[in-house]
Design a protein around this motif. Structure first.
Motif, PDB file in Angstrom:
ATOM      1  N   UNK A   1       3.856   8.096   7.608  1.00  0.00           N
ATOM      2  CA  UNK A   1       4.721   8.493   6.495  1.00  0.00           C
ATOM      3  C   UNK A   1       4.068   9.532   5.593  1.00  0.00           C
ATOM      4  N   UNK A   2       2.777   9.359   5.297  1.00  0.00           N
ATOM      5  CA  UNK A   2       2.148  10.217   4.283  1.00  0.00           C
ATOM      6  C   UNK A   2       1.292  11.346   4.867  1.00  0.00           C
ATOM      7  N   UNK A   3       1.103  11.364   6.171  1.00  0.00           N
ATOM      8  CA  UNK A   3       0.297  12.438   6.757  1.00  0.00           C
ATOM      9  C   UNK A   3       0.889  13.821   6.536  1.00  0.00           C
ATOM     10  N   UNK A   4       2.233  14.005   6.611  1.00  0.00           N
ATOM     11  CA  UNK A   4       2.764  15.367   6.355  1.00  0.00           C
ATOM     12  C   UNK A   4       2.392  15.909   4.987  1.00  0.00           C
ATOM     13  N   UNK A   5       2.284  15.027   3.987  1.00  0.00           N
ATOM     14  CA  UNK A   5       1.911  15.485   2.648  1.00  0.00           C
ATOM     15  C   UNK A   5       0.411  15.734   2.558  1.00  0.00           C
TER      16      UNK A   5
ATOM     17  N   UNK B   1     -10.122  16.244   6.232  1.00  0.00           N
ATOM     18  CA  UNK B   1     -10.322  14.822   5.968  1.00  0.00           C
ATOM     19  C   UNK B   1      -9.238  13.969   6.636  1.00  0.00           C
ATOM     20  N   UNK B   2      -8.029  14.495   6.643  1.00  0.00           N
ATOM     21  CA  UNK B   2      -6.942  13.753   7.283  1.00  0.00           C
ATOM     22  C   UNK B   2      -7.189  13.628   8.779  1.00  0.00           C
TER      23      UNK B   2
ATOM     24  N   UNK C   1       0.815  -1.202   0.000  1.00  0.00           N
ATOM     25  CA  UNK C   1       0.000   0.000   0.000  1.00  0.00           C
ATOM     26  C   UNK C   1       0.857   1.264   0.000  1.00  0.00           C
ATOM     27  N   UNK C   2       2.078   1.153   0.435  1.00  0.00           N
ATOM     28  CA  UNK C   2       2.965   2.316   0.397  1.00  0.00           C
ATOM     29  C   UNK C   2       3.167   2.778  -1.037  1.00  0.00           C
ATOM     30  N   UNK C   3       3.348   1.825  -1.931  1.00  0.00           N
ATOM     31  CA  UNK C   3       3.519   2.181  -3.342  1.00  0.00           C
ATOM     32  C   UNK C   3       2.221   2.766  -3.912  1.00  0.00           C
ATOM     33  N   UNK C   4       1.092   2.221  -3.481  1.00  0.00           N
ATOM     34  CA  UNK C   4      -0.204   2.710  -3.980  1.00  0.00           C
ATOM     35  C   UNK C   4      -0.434   4.155  -3.537  1.00  0.00           C
ATOM     36  N   UNK C   5      -0.201   4.401  -2.264  1.00  0.00           N
ATOM     37  CA  UNK C   5      -0.420   5.752  -1.746  1.00  0.00           C
ATOM     38  C   UNK C   5       0.558   6.737  -2.382  1.00  0.00           C
TER      39      UNK C   5
ATOM     40  N   UNK D   1      -7.304  12.475  -2.227  1.00  0.00           N
ATOM     41  CA  UNK D   1      -8.467  11.795  -1.660  1.00  0.00           C
ATOM     42  C   UNK D   1      -8.344  10.278  -1.829  1.00  0.00           C
ATOM     43  N   UNK D   2      -7.889   9.845  -3.001  1.00  0.00           N
ATOM     44  CA  UNK D   2      -7.703   8.418  -3.226  1.00  0.00           C
ATOM     45  C   UNK D   2      -6.636   7.850  -2.305  1.00  0.00           C
ATOM     46  N   UNK D   3      -5.572   8.602  -2.125  1.00  0.00           N
ATOM     47  CA  UNK D   3      -4.514   8.152  -1.220  1.00  0.00           C
ATOM     48  C   UNK D   3      -5.054   7.984   0.199  1.00  0.00           C
ATOM     49  N   UNK D   4      -5.847   8.977   0.641  1.00  0.00           N
ATOM     50  CA  UNK D   4      -6.412   8.883   1.988  1.00  0.00           C
ATOM     51  C   UNK D   4      -7.394   7.723   2.092  1.00  0.00           C
TER      52      UNK D   4
END
Length: 974
Positions: free
Chosen positions: A597-601, A609-610, A566-570, A580-583
């Motif tokens: 890892x991805x919350x800062x972005x 939403x985050x 899922x890391x690659x997908x996000x 939105x798709x990543x979240x």
């Protein structure tokens, strides 16, 4: 791709020498070695019966393991093959020259018909010893009998059909009466129902067979020398016992359906094959002049039971004019022909002779061959000898015949337990499908064979059948063993490449849209297959490279999801601004590490939403790991956006009840920065107990001071118990706030007084408000007017302090009076205590001469004793013995020391030359010391009654018997 083929060949197939040997005889390359270690048993295994007949054998019949043979002129021998050592011999009782023409035994082995050449017929039941003549049958030479397999029993044949040499068909019934006084004729009736004819007129009825189909339909087969007749009709339910007359009546005016052949050798014979577990025959073989008519029996057909008929001509070495066949027997895949000197077995599938057995001349000419349908044994006899054939593994080579006939499903059915044969069939089927351009079917078959992998692959490549090649690889992959990881890797990689190429071609052609969707679905099924999961996972880096080289981001994401990558997908969604798709991916799979890892972005673009996603994760997320993302976000965001960070921190503090200091410190900093109103309420809600506060007090104090939040600073000073600093800062804000701080040190009156003096000083000197200063005196009882007066200026008149001074003097007078009252009460208490002491000194008790010690129960006055106020009396030594074990160690040591001193003072002096005065002085001092020692001993031993005092209460949990002496005590009671 050629390198993949080479590697696969080297790793998967290493038995080239074996396969080349197979190729030399025309068998496809295979990993099987078909070595026969011993000679295989023939299908038809002959056995000579150890039996020498006393007379020549005229006829022999077998059914249901019951064997009957006619010997000589008048003897009948019956043998139960289950008990071959107990034969039964029956005499026919004929005095004339009659001979046995034929014998007929029903399917149960109970009813035996003996046709004589004198046109008579005899009957013998298995349960009786006497042969009975069938009077109604007299005058007819019986040629055939059709037994009733549906209504027959051991005592009754039910309606049966009888064929004669004159072409007549009779219906009859034979019944044996049990327990009857008088002998009755066994034949119930005997009536003609039909006559069979050929071109020249009536012809002998060679064979009769009765079979029942579905829905009450009966099929009757009758044969002459050249014709095979079929009579079909229904017998109403419940009327079966009435016979078959109604069926023959249907054909009274016209001939029934029949098959006719021109040649004839004077007779014919029909044989049927019945499987063991079925009641109806499945196939038939009719031996007649032109050959053998073979076919199957289909009971669902309306007018004819015969199906799939074919005529197998006799082998070339059979001349029907010289050595015509005598009998025929049918098995599952063969029919056996009996010739005068041999037996030939012909396969019903291809008409080829597969077995021939030549008999020696010494045995004589072969007479007849019959089969027991219940045990599938074949019997042959001459006039001197009896032989038996066992049928063993008849279907062993059937697969070859079906294969040569291109009936591959049947061929595989008959060699499914022989992998080496199955491989040959599959290879032949694959080649057949390939030649007929059925490439997909060919690929499926090739995948199941052991043929060279690269030969097959190149075969499809040369034919430009990429779809068939993919099918072959898929099937090959599914058949690999778990240990063949290298082969699985190569096949998986190759298939991925082929799928991507094929999808790339189809995607650019709008007319192939449906095929593209179908292929895409197959590719996704391949990627998500559980069997391929481990291989794909171990080689996911190569798969990613292939997907990237083809630019297929859609399937890259799909494959990453399958691999739980899922890391690659996000990351893919974030790179394409699909936040939105990543979240959604993060929320769906709830992986904490990916959130960190991805919350800062994500929070930079969709903060609300985050935060909602964080809240939905609840306690699974560690808020400390999210603080860096919030800090970066809050530094560059507006006040409204900071509110989202505050919302999550409040959720952690108030809902999750987080106690981590970093979380509380960060929330505190956000409050100080944007929500001053919430800051003080947060601090007050956190409480004033430093041990239960989760934020850093020093950090909070510095933060509030930097932002000028004085109320919050005062509160923090109070929590830190820095009351002077709290009052000093509070006086800059509000006097009432300072007053509330001044009363906090409740246990330190000096500090409280000091704090109130600060407040009073501030009120007098800064605010110059005398009334407020006087209010301070009333608020704090520790302050006196004399403490406050130095703060007032000289020009202040006494009128302002008059009331305060008067109140102070009154307080002093009240305090003096109270001290006097306390002194008088103390004097009275001392006086009462002295009186009680004097009274106790004069108290006494009386002891009667008969009184006894409470411990030893001996007279009390015999030895020194103690008398207690409670009334208990003890000898000195008894009391000492009871008290000593319960004393503390230090008291025990002191008591022993006192006893030694007492003993020393009671010893007389060893010096006899001391002056008299010196003796008197020494005696007085010793006497005084002795009394003091006794008093000390009494204080320890007689401090309280051993039965009524605390000693008894403390010993309530002690056992009555010392644990160390328990065993000794037990033994004393035995």
């Amino acid at each position: 791709m050629a390198s993949i083929l080479d590697e696969y060949e080297d790793s998967l197939y290493r038995s080239a020498s074996v396969q080349q040997s197979r190729a030399s005889v025309g068998i496809p390359h295979s990993g099987y070695v078909n070595a026969r270690l011993e000679k295989e048993t023939p299908i038809f295994n002959k056995q000579r019966i150890d039996f020498t007949p006393p007379e020549k054998i005229n006829s022999l019949v077998v059914s249901s393991n019951q064997l009957c043979m006619s010997l000589g002129k008048d003897t009948l021998l019956r043998i139960d093959l289950g008990k071959p050592d107990e034969p039964n011999q029956v005499e026919l009782g004929r005095k004339d020259e009659a001979k046995v023409y034929k014998m007929f035994l029903d399917h149960t082995g109970s009813h035996l018909l003996i046709a004589l050449n004198t046109s008579e017929c005899l009957y013998l039941n298995r349960s009786v010893q006497k042969v009975r003549a069938l009077s109604r049958w007299k005058g007819h030479l019986i040629e055939s009998v059709g037994w009733n397999k549906f209504l027959g029993s051991e005592t009754n044949t039910g309606p049966i059909l009888v064929g004669t040499t004159q072409g007549q068909i009779y219906e009859a019934e034979i019944s044996v009466s049990e327990g009857s006084l008088f002998s009755t004729n066994p034949d119930q009736y005997f009536r003609q129902v039909y006559t069979l004819e050929e071109e020249s007129g009536p012809a002998p009825v060679c064979c009769l067979e009765i079979e029942r189909g579905i829905e009450g339909k009966f099929f009757i087969i009758a044969t002459t020398r050249k014709r095979l007749f079929q009579f079909v009709g229904k017998v109403p339910e419940g009327t079966e016992q009435q016979g078959f007359s109604s069926i023959f009546a249907l054909h009274a005016d016209h001939l029934p359906s029949f098959r006719e052949f021109p040649a004839s050798f004077g007779f014919s014979e029909i044989a049927f094959y019945t499987p063991k577990l079925r009641s109806n025959p499945r196939s038939f073989a009719w031996m007649m002049g032109n050959g053998v008519l073979y076919g199957t029996l289909d009971y669902s057909r309306p007018d004819s039971i015969l199906s799939d008929e074919r005529v197998w001509v006799y082998p070339s070495d059979i001349d029907i004019t010289v050595n015509k066949p005598i009998s025929i027997v049918l098995t599952q895949f063969h029919f056996l022909l009996l010739l005068p000197d041999r037996v030939k077995a012909v396969c019903t599938l291809n008409g080829q002779v597969v077995f021939q057995d030549l008999f020696l001349e010494k045995f004589g000419l072969l007479t007849r061959m019959i089969k027991d349908p219940t045990v599938q044994q074949i019997w042959i006899h001459t006039e001197k000898v009896v032989f038996r054939y066992h049928v063993q593994r008849e279907s062993r080579d059937v697969w070859k015949m079906y294969m040569n006939m291109n009936k591959f499903d049947l061929a595989k059915e008959y060699c499914k337990d022989r992998p080496e044969c199955l491989d040959v069939v599959l290879a032949k089927e694959a080649e057949h499908c390939f030649q007929n351009k059925r490439y997909l079917d060919s690929a499926k078959c090739y995948a199941l064979t052991q043929n060279y992998f690269e030969e097959i692959a190149l075969k499809f490549i040369e034919a430009k059948q990429e779809e068939a090649l993919m099918e072959f690889l898929i099937k090959k992959l599914s058949n690999l063993k778990p240990s063949e990881k290298t082969q699985a890797t190569l096949l998986t990689t190759w298939l991925t490449e082929l799928y991507l190429n094929w999808l790339g071609i189809l995607e650019g052609d709008p007319s192939q849209r449906n095929l593209y969707l179908d292929t895409r679905e197959k590719f996704r099924t391949f990627l998500s297959s559980p069997k391929n999961k481990d291989c794909l996972f171990n080689n996911r880096a190569s798969i990613y490279e292939l997907l990237a080289s083809h630019g297929d981001t859609e399937h890259m994401v799909y494959f990453a999801v399958i691999m739980h990558d899922y890391e690659r997908v996000v990351a893919h969604h974030c790179q394409h601004d699909e936040y939105d798709e990543a979240l959604n991916v993060l929320s769906r799979h709830r992986d904490e590490k990916l959130f960190y890892k991805f919350s800062p972005v994500l929070i930079q673009h969709i903060p609300k939403k985050v935060v909602d996603a964080w809240i939905s994760m609840g306690s699974r997320l560690d808020a400390r790991n999210l603080i860096p993302a919030l800090v970066n976000y809050s530094q560059s965001a507006s006040t409204q956006q900071i509110n989202e960070a505050i919302r999550y921190m409040e959720f952690c503090v108030y809902q999750l009840e987080e106690t981590q200091q970093a979380i509380h410190n960060y929330l505190l900093s956000l409050y100080a920065l944007c929500r001053p109103d919430s800051l003080l309420s947060y601090l007050e809600q956190a409480g004033t107990n430093p041990n239960r506060i989760h934020y850093d007090l020093k950090y909070a104090l510095r933060l509030c001071a930097e932002h000028g939040h004085h109320h919050a600073c005062v509160h923090i000073y109070k929590v830190m118990e820095l009351y002077e600093e709290a009052v000093d800062l509070a006086l800059q804000v509000d006097v009432d706030l300072a007053k509330s701080c001044a009363d906090l040190p409740e246990d330190d009156e000096e500090l409280r007084k000091k704090l109130w003096l600060k407040i009073a000083c501030h009120v007098v000197q800064e605010e110059k408000d005398v009334k407020k200063a006087m209010a301070c005196l009333s608020s704090c009882a520790l302050l006196k007017i004399e403490d406050v007066l130095p703060f007032f200026p000289d020009f202040v008149t006494i009128d302002h302090f008059k009331e305060a001074i008067c109140n102070s003097l009154e307080d002093y007078n009240k305090h003096i009076e109270e001290l006097k009252r306390e002194m008088e009460e103390a004097t009275q208490s001392a006086k009462r205590i002295r009186e009680d002491i004097q009274e106790m000194r004069n108290k006494y008790g009386s002891v009667e001469p008969q009184e006894k010690c409470a411990a030893c129960d001996f007279p009390l006055l015999n030895r020194p004793f103690y008398l207690f106020l409670c009334g208990h009396m003890f000898h000195y030594d008894c009391l000492l013995q009871a008290v000593f074990p319960n004393l503390p160690a230090y008291k025990q040591a002191k008591l022993e020391d006192l006893q030694k001193k007492l003993a020393a003072t009671s010893q007389p002096s060893k010096s006899h030359h001391r002056p008299k005065d010196a003796d008197n002085i020494s005696s007085g001092k010793g006497q005084q010391s002795r009394e003091q020692i006794k008093a000390d001993i009494d204080d320890i031993v007689a401090a309280e009654c051993v039965y009524c005092g605390e000693l008894m209460i403390r010993s309530i949990d002690k056992p009555f018997i010392d644990p160390q002496k328990y065993e000794e005590e037990m033994q004393s009671w035995l």
